[in-house]
Write an enzyme that holds these catalytic residues in place. Sequence first.
Site, short mmCIF file in Angstrom:
data_model
loop_
_atom_site.label_atom_id
_atom_site.label_comp_id
_atom_site.label_asym_id
_atom_site.label_seq_id
_atom_site.Cartn_x
_atom_site.Cartn_y
_atom_site.Cartn_z
N LEU A 225 0.84 -1.19 0.00
CA LEU A 225 0.00 0.00 0.00
C LEU A 225 0.88 1.25 0.00
O LEU A 225 1.86 1.32 0.75
CB LEU A 225 -0.89 -0.02 1.25
CG LEU A 225 -2.10 0.88 1.29
CD1 LEU A 225 -3.21 0.32 0.40
CD2 LEU A 225 -2.63 0.98 2.73
N SER A 226 0.56 2.23 -0.85
CA SER A 226 1.27 3.50 -0.91
C SER A 226 2.74 3.24 -1.29
O SER A 226 3.00 2.67 -2.35
CB SER A 226 1.12 4.25 0.42
OG SER A 226 1.56 5.57 0.30
N LEU A 227 3.72 3.64 -0.47
CA LEU A 227 5.11 3.30 -0.79
C LEU A 227 5.27 1.79 -0.91
O LEU A 227 6.15 1.30 -1.63
CB LEU A 227 6.07 3.86 0.26
CG LEU A 227 7.56 3.57 0.05
CD1 LEU A 227 8.06 4.17 -1.25
CD2 LEU A 227 8.38 4.07 1.23
#
Length: 402
Positions: A225-227
């Site tokens: 998730l995200s990075l």
Amino acid sequence: MKQLLFEDDPQFWFETLRVFGHASYGGADFGEVVATASRIKPGDYDSWHDEWLATAERLAAEAASARPVSARDAYLRASTYFRSAEFFLHGNASDPRIAYAYDRSVACFHRAVEGFEGIEHVEIPYEDHVLRGYFYRAPGAGRKPIVVMCNGFDGAAEELMFFGGLAGQERGYHVLAVDGPGQPSAIHRDGLVFRPDWEHVVAPVLDFALADPGVDSEKVALLGLSLGGLLAPRAAAFEPRIKAVVAVDGVFDAGSAVTAMLPWPREEIVRRANAAEDAEFDQLLAAGRAASPTLRWAADHGRYVMGAKTDREFLAKYLTYTLDGGVAERISCPALICEATDDLFFNGTDGQESEPRRLYARLTGPKTLLSFTAEEGADAHCHVGAQRLAAARVFDWLDETL
């Protein structure tokens, strides 16, 4: 998604929307979020902390005397609000409010988990430390597929309950959600900062998961998730036990979130960020902090989780988080790359493609690009405003792929 609060501060709005989204799985309540956010002074980190902390403390006190189901629900929401309280304080790593709110958040989450079936707190050996997380055990007998989840630059393993932990469990998947180095429990408890070679983080997590007799070793997915949308593909490039990888959302070059705000080519930024001294660059970063709420927060938090003393040192470290150099091309398992069409961080600028599309274009194996739009209320980074919709599409893809 149109900003409904904090119209001059996209970072405050995004974090508020993120909390709103957790209501999908019981991690927040709409009225509580509106009431809390309405008391916060825009751009004021102390005000943000004080109001979320007050809401969290009230709920935790109520949970302590409530009956079991009510206590579970209140502790779960209090955990979210305690986590939100310390979110913007990392510019001063010695601020005692950070540890207090974080510890309260985790304690409340553990109390909440006692009221759920099939969720275990786990500690996984990692070098001279442990990685902490949660095992969401699918109901029923027999071996089940497993999704290993990692969060990103600023998210916690506890938060992954709302981004796939419960969604996977109710669909018949085991889910193992873990904090790696640089992520909350690792940085708070052990001072472990981020590392870009995430395959060395994932390997012991997979060792742990595959030792469980209830896990089907041929149906192992990794979701970031995200990075984590860069870290998970990075690990998949080097770890053959991963049979499918999901990037929510895809990231090819994490540094683009910052370099897009600066006036030089990436190569020049890398050179100047790594220079022993560069007063002009330091002044430019200081001016950027003053002008951009997102850059101000990213630099503060980045120093904290990357082990950097200055904004420039943070940027130098962060620019090493890339799938260039043939890494993306090494990924051979099926990959799902998600894209938010109004991503605050990775949407591309000046005609450059979004980070998910840059990653998707480099993949040479089986691949799927899944775009989330404003019409769906899902166009924000990681689809924080549409967490049930995103979970449904991701797990439907996993059903077909695994």
